[in-house]
Scaffold this motif. Structure first.
Motif, PDB file in Angstrom:
ATOM      1  N   UNK A 226       1.499  -3.440 -12.448  1.00 54.89           N
ATOM      2  CA  UNK A 226       1.905  -2.415 -13.409  1.00 54.89           C
ATOM      3  C   UNK A 226       2.238  -3.077 -14.736  1.00 54.89           C
ATOM      4  N   UNK A 227       1.628  -2.651 -15.826  1.00 60.76           N
ATOM      5  CA  UNK A 227       1.955  -3.275 -17.121  1.00 60.76           C
ATOM      6  C   UNK A 227       3.371  -2.977 -17.573  1.00 60.76           C
ATOM      7  N   UNK A 228       3.942  -1.855 -17.107  1.00 65.01           N
ATOM      8  CA  UNK A 228       5.260  -1.432 -17.590  1.00 65.01           C
ATOM      9  C   UNK A 228       6.408  -2.185 -16.929  1.00 65.01           C
ATOM     10  N   UNK A 229       6.226  -2.613 -15.662  1.00 66.71           N
ATOM     11  CA  UNK A 229       7.337  -3.197 -14.915  1.00 66.71           C
ATOM     12  C   UNK A 229       6.808  -3.908 -13.682  1.00 66.71           C
ATOM     13  N   UNK A 230       7.700  -4.670 -13.035  1.00 66.71           N
ATOM     14  CA  UNK A 230       7.313  -5.386 -11.824  1.00 66.71           C
ATOM     15  C   UNK A 230       7.138  -4.395 -10.676  1.00 66.71           C
ATOM     16  N   UNK A 231       6.004  -4.468 -10.004  1.00 64.32           N
ATOM     17  CA  UNK A 231       5.732  -3.588  -8.874  1.00 64.32           C
ATOM     18  C   UNK A 231       6.324  -4.206  -7.619  1.00 64.32           C
ATOM     19  N   UNK A 232       7.643  -4.030  -7.477  1.00 64.51           N
ATOM     20  CA  UNK A 232       8.398  -4.666  -6.394  1.00 64.51           C
ATOM     21  C   UNK A 232       9.298  -3.652  -5.709  1.00 64.51           C
ATOM     22  N   UNK A 233       9.535  -3.884  -4.432  1.00 65.14           N
ATOM     23  CA  UNK A 233      10.589  -3.208  -3.686  1.00 65.14           C
ATOM     24  C   UNK A 233      11.658  -4.243  -3.360  1.00 65.14           C
ATOM     25  N   UNK A 234      12.887  -3.961  -3.754  1.00 64.63           N
ATOM     26  CA  UNK A 234      14.001  -4.863  -3.450  1.00 64.63           C
ATOM     27  C   UNK A 234      14.871  -4.227  -2.378  1.00 64.63           C
ATOM     28  N   UNK A 235      15.169  -4.984  -1.326  1.00 63.09           N
ATOM     29  CA  UNK A 235      16.031  -4.494  -0.250  1.00 63.09           C
ATOM     30  C   UNK A 235      17.229  -5.421  -0.128  1.00 63.09           C
ATOM     31  N   UNK A 236      18.434  -4.835  -0.254  1.00 61.04           N
ATOM     32  CA  UNK A 236      19.678  -5.592  -0.127  1.00 61.04           C
ATOM     33  C   UNK A 236      20.221  -5.379   1.277  1.00 61.04           C
ATOM     34  N   UNK A 237      20.565  -6.455   1.945  1.00 62.92           N
ATOM     35  CA  UNK A 237      21.017  -6.401   3.336  1.00 62.92           C
ATOM     36  C   UNK A 237      22.430  -6.950   3.432  1.00 62.92           C
ATOM     37  N   UNK A 238      23.301  -6.271   4.135  1.00 58.51           N
ATOM     38  CA  UNK A 238      24.673  -6.762   4.297  1.00 58.51           C
ATOM     39  C   UNK A 238      25.542  -5.755   5.007  1.00 58.51           C
ATOM     40  N   UNK A 239      26.799  -5.696   4.577  1.00 56.85           N
ATOM     41  CA  UNK A 239      27.780  -4.799   5.176  1.00 56.85           C
ATOM     42  C   UNK A 239      28.261  -3.821   4.117  1.00 56.85           C
TER      43      UNK A 239
END
Length: 396
Positions: A226-239
């Motif tokens: 994507x030219x506009x932004x990073x084509x990423x999924x970020x998943x945060x794992x914890x409590x």
């Protein structure tokens, strides 16, 4: 130890992005590959490689398999999952529920039954690998609860097995019913049916990042650039953290609501009263009017509506139709809720309905139904305040 996951899907979500992010969090790709192969897919390979999107590092996943042209029904996929001997029962159940969301949506948009619905893109081996792989990874990582940002779907059009359709694709839109979505100008399919079904099954809440202790962060890359932004999924794992550090201030329940607001300076009081009544009857959680000073020194009012995300379209239709507004602001909020239940209190004046809330410290608070208090006051020639005090004492 069970874990909480937050899906930061700022560029949408797909099956391969989800699987890649979970592998980046520590799920074993060899275990996932063995599990999917045991479904009767011995030639399937899961390729995992580091990549970069707009300068940010992530993992990318590719499902490799021989070409095929099969269109599977739901029972075909269920049978494949059931006979797999390398998938534990919890992961099997999770995978079947995710496929179930897709099947229900496909059946509805094509006007058929669950037994007859054909899986096209989602029935292909790579999509099967993504969904089953996600189920195996979620189970292995011991994720017991999850939430996500409101979902960007993208815009424009794409071509699927049934021809050219608008984004979100019909099945994706159907799966996302009841889930808050956000608009974007990016002309691409950011959220796929597989990604939508994964969120639908895993996430009980949608909203901003809650208070939590983060142990790990995983990044899954999409195939598009994507030219506009990073084509990423970020998943945060914890409590997930309680509402505050002390148990005396812990809130037992949370949900996500939509907040609609508009400024009015040319709507009559009669119109506003009618609009408020219609909003409440339609299911608004709360409706308020706040006096304000508008442009050119005119007195006005801010009409605010709190509602369930699934009711936004209906609430906006009422506001547009029954006020003079030409624009409505919309936002999503995470709401802390005291546990509460309804009861009937017996008093010397008669039965009175009441709402009982449990405070963070464990004490309870009783709120008498005002309509009952005023009705009984009129019947017994006393005041509503006396009825309320009597009911509160009886309730305690």
């Amino acid at each position: 130890m069970t874990r909480f996951a937050f899906f930061d899907c700022f560029s949408g979500i797909s099956g391969d992005m989800s699987l890649a992010a979970l592998i980046d969090l520590g799920a074993d790709p060899a275990q996932i590959q063995a599990a999917v192969r045991s479904m009767g897919l011995p030639d399937l390979n899961i390729r995992v490689a580091e990549t970069k999107k707009c300068g940010f590092r992530a993992l990318g996943v590719q499902i490799e398999h021989p070409p095929e042209h099969a269109h599977r029904h739901l029972h075909h996929i269920t049978e494949m999952i059931d006979r797999a001997d390398q998938i534990d029962p919890d992961a099997k159940a999770l995978a079947k529920r995710i496929f179930g969301h897709v099947a229900v949506a496909e059946a509805k948009v094509h006007g058929t039954t669950l037994e007859k619905v054909h899986f096209h893109e989602v029935g292909a081996i790579d999509s099967i690998g993504d969904i089953v792989g996600v189920a195996v990874a979620v189970t292995a990582l011991n994720i017991s609860s999850a939430m996500a940002l409101p979902v960007p779907t993208g815009t424009g059009s794409i071509r699927i097995a049934h021809g050219t359709v608008s984004v979100p694709a019909p099945a994706t839109a159907e799966i996302l019913t009841g889930i808050p979505v956000v608009s974007t100008d990016i002309r691409a399919e950011l959220t796929t049916p597989t990604g939508a079904a994964i969120l639908k099954e895993l996430c009980g809440e949608f909203g901003p990042l809650p208070a939590m202790t983060v142990d790990r962060i995983g990044y899954g890359a999409g195939t598009m650039d994507l030219p506009e932004q990073a084509n990423l999924l970020r998943v945060l794992l914890g409590q997930r953290s309680p509402a505050s550090a002390g148990s005396a201030h812990q809130i037992a329940e949370q949900d996500t609501v939509s907040v609609l607001q508009t400024n009015l300076d040319d709507t009559s009081g009669e119109q506003l009263a009618d609009c408020v009544s219609r909003l409440v009857q339609r299911g608004a959680l709360d409706v308020t009017q706040t006096p304000c000073m508008m442009k050119k020194g005119r007195s006005g009012v801010i009409l605010s509506v709190i509602c369930q995300p699934a009711d936004v379209a209906a609430m906006e239709q009422i506001m547009f139709t029954h006020t003079s507004t030409i624009g409505i602001r919309r936002s999503t909020a995470l709401r802390d809720i005291l546990p509460r239940h309804f009861t009937t209190v017996q008093t010397k004046f008669g039965p009175v309905r009441a709402k009982v809330s449990t405070l963070p410290g464990g004490d309870q608070r009783i709120k008498i139904e005002d309509d009952d208090a005023r009705r009984l006051a009129a019947e017994h020639q006393t005041t509503a305040d006396i009825v309320r005090r009597e009911a509160e004492c009886a309730g305690r």
